[in-house]
Design a protein around this motif. Structure first.
Motif: not given
Length: 114
Positions: A52-74
């Motif tokens: 990210k250095a020398e870009s528009l996002a040079e000082g940006a913070v990246l936030h990640i939300e992890e989504i668990p695996v979910s499903g529907a059983c047939n």
């Protein structure tokens, strides 16, 4: 490490969006990543910080939300959410016929700009 190419694409997308909207700086980026996406969050954070250095996002913070695996059983018609990265059988009945509902996504949710 494919997280580097993912980080490069994210940086390209958010920079293009920021520029086309008339802004000059990205403050933060919020992602939603599924546990079964194959993306390692720590590696993605490291890669993003490295490029990210020398870009528009040079000082940006990246936030990640992890989504668990979910499903529907047939087989038993039950819905489920698991904390594992992958699911091979319904945790309720052991059936192998199910539809994965969430857990593979990689979405840019929002970014803060100035």
């Amino acid at each position: 490490m494919h997280e580097l190419s993912i980080a490069q694409h994210i940086l390209e997308i958010i920079s293009d969006q920021c520029h086309s909207s008339g802004y000059s700086r990205i403050e933060s980026v919020h992602l939603r990543i599924g546990r079964a996406s194959g993306i390692m969050s720590d590696a993605l954070l490291f890669a993003f910080d490295a490029i990210k250095a020398e870009s528009l996002a040079e000082g940006a913070v990246l936030h990640i939300e992890e989504i668990p695996v979910s499903g529907a059983c047939n087989d038993c018609k039950g819905d489920f959410v698991v904390q594992e990265d992958y699911i091979l059988a319904c945790p309720h009945c052991g059936g192998g016929s199910f539809k994965m509902v969430a857990g593979r996504e990689m979405d840019i949710i929002e970014m803060e700009v100035s």
